[in-house]
Design a protein around this motif. Structure first.
Motif, PDB file in Angstrom:
ATOM      1  N   VAL A   1       0.829  -1.200   0.000  1.00  0.00           N
ATOM      2  CA  VAL A   1       0.000   0.000   0.000  1.00  0.00           C
ATOM      3  C   VAL A   1       0.867   1.256   0.000  1.00  0.00           C
ATOM      4  O   VAL A   1       0.669   2.162  -0.806  1.00  0.00           O
ATOM      5  CB  VAL A   1      -0.956  -0.003   1.202  1.00  0.00           C
ATOM      6  N   HIS A   2       1.862   1.295   0.891  1.00  0.00           N
ATOM      7  CA  HIS A   2       2.712   2.480   1.041  1.00  0.00           C
ATOM      8  C   HIS A   2       4.180   2.127   0.787  1.00  0.00           C
ATOM      9  O   HIS A   2       4.569   0.961   0.879  1.00  0.00           O
ATOM     10  CB  HIS A   2       2.562   3.072   2.445  1.00  0.00           C
TER      11      HIS A   2
ATOM     12  N   HIS B   1       8.244   2.471  -6.241  1.00  0.00           N
ATOM     13  CA  HIS B   1       7.404   2.608  -7.440  1.00  0.00           C
ATOM     14  C   HIS B   1       6.309   1.546  -7.451  1.00  0.00           C
ATOM     15  O   HIS B   1       5.203   1.805  -7.930  1.00  0.00           O
ATOM     16  CB  HIS B   1       8.261   2.502  -8.697  1.00  0.00           C
ATOM     17  N   HIS B   2       6.604   0.363  -6.942  1.00  0.00           N
ATOM     18  CA  HIS B   2       5.636  -0.726  -6.944  1.00  0.00           C
ATOM     19  C   HIS B   2       4.803  -0.688  -5.664  1.00  0.00           C
ATOM     20  O   HIS B   2       4.871  -1.574  -4.818  1.00  0.00           O
ATOM     21  CB  HIS B   2       6.356  -2.076  -7.086  1.00  0.00           C
TER      22      HIS B   2
ATOM     23  N   VAL C   1       0.852   3.971  -7.773  1.00  0.00           N
ATOM     24  CA  VAL C   1      -0.040   3.711  -8.912  1.00  0.00           C
ATOM     25  C   VAL C   1      -1.210   4.690  -8.906  1.00  0.00           C
ATOM     26  O   VAL C   1      -1.603   5.215  -9.962  1.00  0.00           O
ATOM     27  CB  VAL C   1      -0.548   2.255  -8.873  1.00  0.00           C
ATOM     28  N   LEU C   2      -1.762   4.973  -7.743  1.00  0.00           N
ATOM     29  CA  LEU C   2      -2.858   5.944  -7.660  1.00  0.00           C
ATOM     30  C   LEU C   2      -2.402   7.324  -8.108  1.00  0.00           C
ATOM     31  O   LEU C   2      -3.122   8.043  -8.813  1.00  0.00           O
ATOM     32  CB  LEU C   2      -3.397   6.015  -6.233  1.00  0.00           C
ATOM     33  N   ARG C   3      -1.197   7.706  -7.706  1.00  0.00           N
ATOM     34  CA  ARG C   3      -0.659   9.008  -8.094  1.00  0.00           C
ATOM     35  C   ARG C   3      -0.532   9.114  -9.610  1.00  0.00           C
ATOM     36  O   ARG C   3      -0.778  10.162 -10.201  1.00  0.00           O
ATOM     37  CB  ARG C   3       0.698   9.223  -7.419  1.00  0.00           C
ATOM     38  N   GLU C   4      -0.144   8.017 -10.249  1.00  0.00           N
ATOM     39  CA  GLU C   4      -0.002   8.005 -11.710  1.00  0.00           C
ATOM     40  C   GLU C   4      -1.346   8.142 -12.415  1.00  0.00           C
ATOM     41  O   GLU C   4      -1.432   8.717 -13.503  1.00  0.00           O
ATOM     42  CB  GLU C   4       0.674   6.709 -12.149  1.00  0.00           C
TER      43      GLU C   4
ATOM     44  N   LYS D   1      -6.699  14.461  -5.874  1.00  0.00           N
ATOM     45  CA  LYS D   1      -5.617  13.894  -5.070  1.00  0.00           C
ATOM     46  C   LYS D   1      -6.140  12.646  -4.383  1.00  0.00           C
ATOM     47  O   LYS D   1      -6.803  12.706  -3.366  1.00  0.00           O
ATOM     48  CB  LYS D   1      -5.111  14.908  -4.042  1.00  0.00           C
ATOM     49  N   TRP D   2      -5.838  11.485  -4.991  1.00  0.00           N
ATOM     50  CA  TRP D   2      -6.344  10.226  -4.467  1.00  0.00           C
ATOM     51  C   TRP D   2      -5.453   9.754  -3.323  1.00  0.00           C
ATOM     52  O   TRP D   2      -4.252   9.559  -3.484  1.00  0.00           O
ATOM     53  CB  TRP D   2      -6.366   9.172  -5.571  1.00  0.00           C
TER      54      TRP D   2
END
Length: 331
Positions: free
Chosen positions: A105-106, A113-114, A119-122, A129-130
């Motif tokens: 998750v964090h 990156h993984h 992934v949400l930021r991408e 802002k997710w």
């Protein structure tokens, strides 16, 4: 090539706080880096500690307030994992994702990156802002609620922090057949004084912890550890302690399939992290990850107040163990 090699080395600075005065250096670092064993920390002190003092610091050196030193660390390549996720529910305010097992998750020391955060930021649209409102362990699959704007995320986090405000249901595959179809596990939990710094256990003076359990199915499979009897159980954590469901089920003799800490042998957790899990261990674990899935979330919508119930189906790896014939037919 030289630049790439140098870029993999980084330094972490430490400054000893007053309350640690007199502690051995290896004990101090074991407290600060809980995921590492004392033996590993002692090797790091000998090989990778940087200090401009007059004498070499040793694992047994007593630390003092204000002692400043650095540890040289090598950043290994990030492990490959699934970076996609399912969308279980979405509206203008919130996104509930179905996280695959293995995706952290964090960010951590091994992952950046993984991670679901990355992934949400991408994927978030411009102007949104997710942010994730709660947590799941890396190996646990299933539902995570995210706010699309800071004010919505704050309301979600407040909901998830309040006892009883959110209903969570998990599905788990466990070893053995529980005697009763429905039961409660009411056992206090606390962090153990253990080489695995994250390991929890049942402790008489620990924090209150309550899990409601219902057996969904009992079945048999040819597995090498604990015999052929397995069960699918639905767990509702009334409290939210670290590793609560995993520890509770193991404590009553029904550990979760694939659990590297509370299953066949807790050494498997380190062996897996260091890439040296042998064939016997893999056979005993049955699955590559612990078979725990966040299947249901129910909570008041942070803007409308209406009750929202979201479900995520059992993932393929757990379903293949539960219903191997269906898995073979679909493949």
């Amino acid at each position: 090539m030289e630049k790439e090699s140098e870029a993999q080395i980084y330094e972490v600075a430490f400054c000893v706080e007053p309350n640690y005065a007199g502690w051995r250096l290896d004990r101090y670092l074991a407290e600060k880096i809980r995921r590492l064993s004392r033996t590993r920390i002692q090797r790091i002190i000998r090989e990778d500690l940087v200090w401009e003092g007059p004498r070499q610091l040793k694992p047994s050196t007593p630390v003092w307030p204000g002692l400043t030193f650095r540890l040289r660390r090598r950043r290994d390549p990030e492990p490959v994992c699934e970076r996609d996720f399912g969308v279980a529910y979405e509206d203008e305010d919130i996104l509930v994702v179905d996280k695959p097992a293995g995706l952290p998750v964090h960010p951590t020391a091994r992952y950046f990156h993984h991670t679901l955060t990355a992934v949400l930021r991408e994927r978030q649209p411009q102007g949104e802002k997710w942010d994730i409102a709660h947590r799941l362990d890396r190996e646990t699959s299933g539902l995570l609620a995210c706010g699309k704007r800071p004010e919505i995320t704050r309301r979600l986090k407040d909901l998830f922090s309040r006892a009883g405000a959110v209903r969570k249901e998990y599905l788990a595959l466990v070893h053995g057949w529980p005697e009763e179809d429905e039961f409660r596990i009411d056992l206090p939990l606390a962090l153990l004084d253990h080489p695995l710094k994250v390991k929890m256990g049942v402790v008489p003076d620990g924090k209150e912890a309550l899990t409601l359990v219902r057996v969904e199915a009992r079945f048999e499979r040819d597995v090498p550890w604990r015999g052929p009897k397995l069960a699918l159980v639905r767990c509702i954590p009334v409290t939210g302690r670290q590793h609560q469901i995993r520890v509770h089920l193991a404590a009553i003799g029904h550990p979760i399939v694939g659990d590297k800490i509370y299953g066949p042998c807790d050494r498997y957790f380190v062996d897996f992290a260091e890439g040296r899990l042998d064939e016997q261990a893999r056979a005993e674990l049955v699955l590559e990850r612990h078979a725990l899935h966040a299947a249901v979330l129910a909570f008041p919508h942070p803007r409308t107040g209406e009750t929202l119930r979201v479900e995520a189906p059992l993932p393929a790896d757990m379903n293949a163990l539960l219903l191997p014939e269906a898995s073979t037919a679909s493949g």
